[in-house]
Design a protein around this motif. Structure first.
Motif, PDB file in Angstrom:
ATOM      1  N   SER A  97       0.919  -1.259   0.076  1.00 50.14           N
ATOM      2  CA  SER A  97       0.010  -0.062  -0.340  1.00 50.14           C
ATOM      3  C   SER A  97       0.681   1.145   0.127  1.00 50.14           C
ATOM      4  O   SER A  97       0.475   2.136   0.000  1.00 50.14           O
ATOM      5  N   SER A  98       2.370   0.983   0.222  1.00 51.37           N
ATOM      6  CA  SER A  98       2.874   2.388   0.492  1.00 51.37           C
ATOM      7  C   SER A  98       3.536   2.906  -0.847  1.00 51.37           C
ATOM      8  O   SER A  98       3.669   1.955  -1.744  1.00 51.37           O
ATOM      9  N   SER A  99       3.659   4.177  -1.073  1.00 51.35           N
ATOM     10  CA  SER A  99       4.060   4.701  -2.247  1.00 51.35           C
ATOM     11  C   SER A  99       5.656   4.806  -2.029  1.00 51.35           C
ATOM     12  O   SER A  99       6.280   5.215  -3.162  1.00 51.35           O
ATOM     13  N   LYS A 100       6.120   4.360  -0.765  1.00 50.64           N
ATOM     14  CA  LYS A 100       7.662   4.579  -0.738  1.00 50.64           C
ATOM     15  C   LYS A 100       8.272   3.190  -1.268  1.00 50.64           C
ATOM     16  O   LYS A 100       9.451   3.261  -1.783  1.00 50.64           O
ATOM     17  N   HIS A 101       7.696   2.021  -1.108  1.00 55.63           N
ATOM     18  CA  HIS A 101       8.446   0.595  -1.399  1.00 55.63           C
ATOM     19  C   HIS A 101       7.932   0.303  -2.859  1.00 55.63           C
ATOM     20  O   HIS A 101       7.448  -0.730  -3.069  1.00 55.63           O
ATOM     21  N   ILE A 102       8.084   1.337  -3.861  1.00 53.18           N
ATOM     22  CA  ILE A 102       7.571   0.793  -5.173  1.00 53.18           C
ATOM     23  C   ILE A 102       8.806   0.470  -6.167  1.00 53.18           C
ATOM     24  O   ILE A 102       8.500   0.120  -7.372  1.00 53.18           O
ATOM     25  N   THR A 103       9.956   0.330  -5.698  1.00 57.29           N
ATOM     26  CA  THR A 103      11.111  -0.180  -6.520  1.00 57.29           C
ATOM     27  C   THR A 103      11.205  -1.678  -6.352  1.00 57.29           C
ATOM     28  O   THR A 103      10.943  -2.140  -5.445  1.00 57.29           O
ATOM     29  N   LYS A 104      11.139  -2.328  -7.608  1.00 60.72           N
ATOM     30  CA  LYS A 104      11.118  -3.729  -7.686  1.00 60.72           C
ATOM     31  C   LYS A 104      12.650  -4.096  -7.038  1.00 60.72           C
ATOM     32  O   LYS A 104      13.826  -3.412  -7.174  1.00 60.72           O
ATOM     33  N   ALA A 105      12.564  -5.443  -6.494  1.00 63.05           N
ATOM     34  CA  ALA A 105      13.748  -6.044  -5.715  1.00 63.05           C
ATOM     35  C   ALA A 105      14.871  -6.004  -6.877  1.00 63.05           C
ATOM     36  O   ALA A 105      14.582  -6.203  -7.980  1.00 63.05           O
ATOM     37  N   PHE A 106      15.975  -6.076  -6.542  1.00 61.96           N
ATOM     38  CA  PHE A 106      17.027  -6.057  -7.342  1.00 61.96           C
ATOM     39  C   PHE A 106      17.148  -7.278  -8.452  1.00 61.96           C
ATOM     40  O   PHE A 106      17.851  -7.281  -9.550  1.00 61.96           O
ATOM     41  N   GLN A 107      16.647  -8.294  -8.038  1.00 61.75           N
ATOM     42  CA  GLN A 107      16.761  -9.680  -8.595  1.00 61.75           C
ATOM     43  C   GLN A 107      15.800  -9.440  -9.986  1.00 61.75           C
ATOM     44  O   GLN A 107      16.064 -10.354 -10.869  1.00 61.75           O
ATOM     45  N   TYR A 108      14.904  -8.338 -10.091  1.00 63.77           N
ATOM     46  CA  TYR A 108      14.428  -8.306 -11.492  1.00 63.77           C
ATOM     47  C   TYR A 108      15.336  -7.553 -12.510  1.00 63.77           C
ATOM     48  O   TYR A 108      14.766  -7.749 -13.681  1.00 63.77           O
ATOM     49  N   ASP A 109      16.306  -7.194 -11.997  1.00 64.37           N
ATOM     50  CA  ASP A 109      17.487  -6.636 -12.943  1.00 64.37           C
ATOM     51  C   ASP A 109      17.713  -7.784 -14.065  1.00 64.37           C
ATOM     52  O   ASP A 109      18.101  -7.679 -15.193  1.00 64.37           O
ATOM     53  N   PHE A 110      17.494  -9.157 -13.514  1.00 65.73           N
ATOM     54  CA  PHE A 110      17.995 -10.218 -14.205  1.00 65.73           C
ATOM     55  C   PHE A 110      17.361 -10.373 -15.578  1.00 65.73           C
ATOM     56  O   PHE A 110      17.382 -11.037 -16.459  1.00 65.73           O
ATOM     57  N   LEU A 111      15.969  -9.473 -15.480  1.00 64.94           N
ATOM     58  CA  LEU A 111      14.996  -9.621 -16.697  1.00 64.94           C
ATOM     59  C   LEU A 111      15.317  -8.500 -17.628  1.00 64.94           C
ATOM     60  O   LEU A 111      14.886  -8.471 -18.637  1.00 64.94           O
ATOM     61  N   HIS A 112      16.385  -7.670 -17.209  1.00 66.25           N
ATOM     62  CA  HIS A 112      16.713  -6.389 -18.013  1.00 66.25           C
ATOM     63  C   HIS A 112      17.055  -6.687 -19.639  1.00 66.25           C
ATOM     64  O   HIS A 112      16.675  -5.921 -20.374  1.00 66.25           O
ATOM     65  N   THR A 113      17.773  -7.781 -19.628  1.00 70.02           N
ATOM     66  CA  THR A 113      18.221  -8.053 -21.064  1.00 70.02           C
ATOM     67  C   THR A 113      17.171  -8.374 -21.906  1.00 70.02           C
ATOM     68  O   THR A 113      17.286  -8.247 -23.182  1.00 70.02           O
ATOM     69  N   TRP A 114      16.156  -8.834 -21.447  1.00 69.97           N
ATOM     70  CA  TRP A 114      14.899  -9.383 -22.117  1.00 69.97           C
ATOM     71  C   TRP A 114      13.898  -8.021 -22.103  1.00 69.97           C
ATOM     72  O   TRP A 114      13.540  -7.547 -23.298  1.00 69.97           O
ATOM     73  N   LEU A 115      13.487  -7.613 -21.107  1.00 69.89           N
ATOM     74  CA  LEU A 115      12.389  -6.667 -20.902  1.00 69.89           C
ATOM     75  C   LEU A 115      13.074  -5.313 -20.814  1.00 69.89           C
ATOM     76  O   LEU A 115      11.831  -4.360 -20.640  1.00 69.89           O
ATOM     77  N   GLY A 116      14.284  -4.904 -20.774  1.00 67.83           N
ATOM     78  CA  GLY A 116      14.750  -3.749 -20.505  1.00 67.83           C
ATOM     79  C   GLY A 116      14.254  -2.945 -19.199  1.00 67.83           C
ATOM     80  O   GLY A 116      13.934  -3.844 -18.377  1.00 67.83           O
TER      81      GLY A 116
END
Ligand code: HEM
Length: 464
Positions: A97-116
């Motif tokens: 519910s918080s607008s503070k914790h809206i950054t995805k966990a760093f493990q989502y970086d593993f998707l960057h090569t695919w989903l930018g």
């Protein structure tokens, strides 16, 4: 000389980074020592215990959930990285519910090569502006316009075996890529880009990326060719909106467009396909409920409620209240996205426990949806849990198949409409019987919760 200086500076920087990370590890170990979890090894954490296969991992994570079910959360360590797993509505609420914790966990970086850094993986201002730009593409009026498309495509599905591309390269690559990302997630050595780049998985990943990016580039090119016709339309759908923005105000580049198309193709197809599969499996296990669903669906045809072109309309779909509850109950038992993660933006107190800033916090939907406080006899398929009177007063964070709060699923309404339309056409023409029990199907806990070996259904044509 310059080279030597650069090497020395780089290694000092690396060492400083490493020391900082190790210092955080020690602090985290101390600060989060009260959060229960399986015994871990120094530096390795629980990484040596993780099951690598999707189905075995699902069983493992569910077992951990059961073991700690009286606790609002438990923790696991992937090497020196802690993951706090939330499994009670109130604790999940404090994050989602918080607008503070809206950054995805760093493990989502593993998707960057695919989903930018498309909508799923982006953060900060980029996420805010893209979310604002894309929200109108999911407006109610646009969703209504999709009803004829759902009907046309469902008719293709009705000719069972019509899916000529069962082993489509794109579909296979998405499945392989999901597995690669999951393997990285469980192995702290692969958290290092340079170690990962030297692994066999990296070569496999590159092959998948080639296929997936070629596919989405083709989709964009095809649509761009229709650009003139699209400009004349009043309401712009998702890709049209991106193309329009690229030619006018926001100046999106081709790679900006592709990262969003990659994101929406993935988030939009695998999730709904899995959800419909699980719903058919459960209806095939509960012929009494299926018979009632058939009656509700048949009434649309008997009362002549299809559009003049023979399509389901949004009014028809809104009246399918039992099917709606079945879709929701299937997503409770088998949520297409079994877990999702955020990075704690600062130290937070949740249910009396401190979670340190930077920690990965995971909402475990599969366990959350089985909390007997909100869902008595949680393994039982009971669509009436979603009758208005049952939902009223229930903590909204007890059921979060589409996540919740500011970073919830932008496609939730689209997905539910699509599921109902496709299932309605299918069940109008077919009866399904499940040839496996709940114990026999093997859910695989990957990015998407899918049956590890498909689902065996007997499909019989109805006399309609
Ligand atoms: C049954 C179907 C679906 C389920 C269960 C589902 C579930 C979810 C969940 C749990 C999230 C949060 C993920 C996270 O925080 O990591 C999410 C995000 C997202 N979903 Fe869905 N989804 C579904 C269908 C769709 C469809 C059809 C689309 C697009 C057409 C879509 C597009 C997205 C996007 C773009 C995000 C990222 C939103 C943001 O961060 O602002 N999803 N979805």
């Amino acid at each position: 000389m310059l080279l030597v200086a650069t090497v020395i500076l780089a290694s000092c920087f690396l060492t400083a980074k490493l020391w900082k990370r190790l210092a955080k590890y020690v602090m985290d170990l101390f600060t989060m020592r009260n959060i229960i979890g399986p015994a871990q090894l120094p530096l390795v954490g629980n990484a040596h215990q993780f099951e690598y296969g999707g189905a075995a991992f699902y069983r493992q994570i569910m077992e951990l959930g059961r073991q700690y079910q009286d606790h609002p959360m438990f923790r696991i360590w992937v090497g020196i990285y802690p993951i706090v797993v939330l499994q009670k509505a109130k604790s999940v609420e404090s994050i989602l519910s918080s607008s503070k914790h809206i950054t995805k966990a760093f493990q989502y970086d593993f998707l960057h090569t695919w989903l930018g850094t498309g909508l799923l993986t982006s953060a900060g201002e980029k996420w805010h502006s893209r979310r604002k730009m894309l929200t109108p593409a999911f407006h109610f009026s646009i969703l209504q316009d999709f009803c004829p498309v759902f009907s046309e495509q469902s008719r293709v599905l009705l000719q069972v075996h019509a899916q000529t591309e069962q082993n489509s390269e794109y579909v296979t690559s998405v499945a392989n890529m999901s597995e690669i990302v999951m393997r990285r997630l469980k192995n702290p050595l692969y958290y290092s880009e340079s170690l990962f780049a030297r692994s066999r998985l990296s070569a496999e990943q590159n092959a998948c990326l080639g296929v997936m990016h070629a596919f989405t580039t083709g989709v964009i090119a095809e649509r761009r060719a229709d650009f003139a016709a699209m400009r004349r339309r009043k309401r712009l759908t998702f890709l049209d909106l991106l193309l329009f923005e690229s030619e006018t105000g926001a100046k999106l580049t081709d790679s900006d467009i592709r990262e969003e198309v990659d994101t929406f193709m993935f988030e939009g197809h695998d999730t709904t396909a899995a959800a419909m599969t699980w719903c058919l499996f459960l209806l095939g296990r509960h012929p009494d409920v299926q018979a009632e669903v058939h009656k509700e669906i048949d009434a649309i045809w008997e009362e002549g409620r299809l559009s003049p072109e023979g399509h389901l309309t949004s009014e028809c779909l809104n009246q399918l209240s039992l099917l709606d509850r079945c879709v929701k109950e299937a997503l409770r038992i088998y949520p297409s996205v079994p877990f999702f993660g955020r990075e704690a933006a600062e130290d937070i107190e949740v249910d009396g426990y401190t979670i340190t800033a930077g920690t990965t916090v995971l909402a475990l939907a599969t366990q959350l949806h089985r909390d007997p406080e909100y869902f008595p006899e949680p393994e039982k398929f009971n669509p009436d849990r979603f009758l208005p009177e049952a939902v009223r007063g229930r903590n909204p964070y007890a059921y979060v198949p589409f996540s919740a709060g500011p970073r919830n699923c932008i496609g939730a309404k689209f997905a539910q409409l699509e599921e109902k339309a496709v299932l309605c056409w299918f069940l109008r023409h077919y009866d399904v019987t499940s040839l496996q029990t709940e114990e026999e199907v093997d859910p695989a806990g990957e990015l998407i919760l899918r049956p590890a070996h498909g689902i065996r259904l007997r499909v019989q044509r109805r006399n309609v």
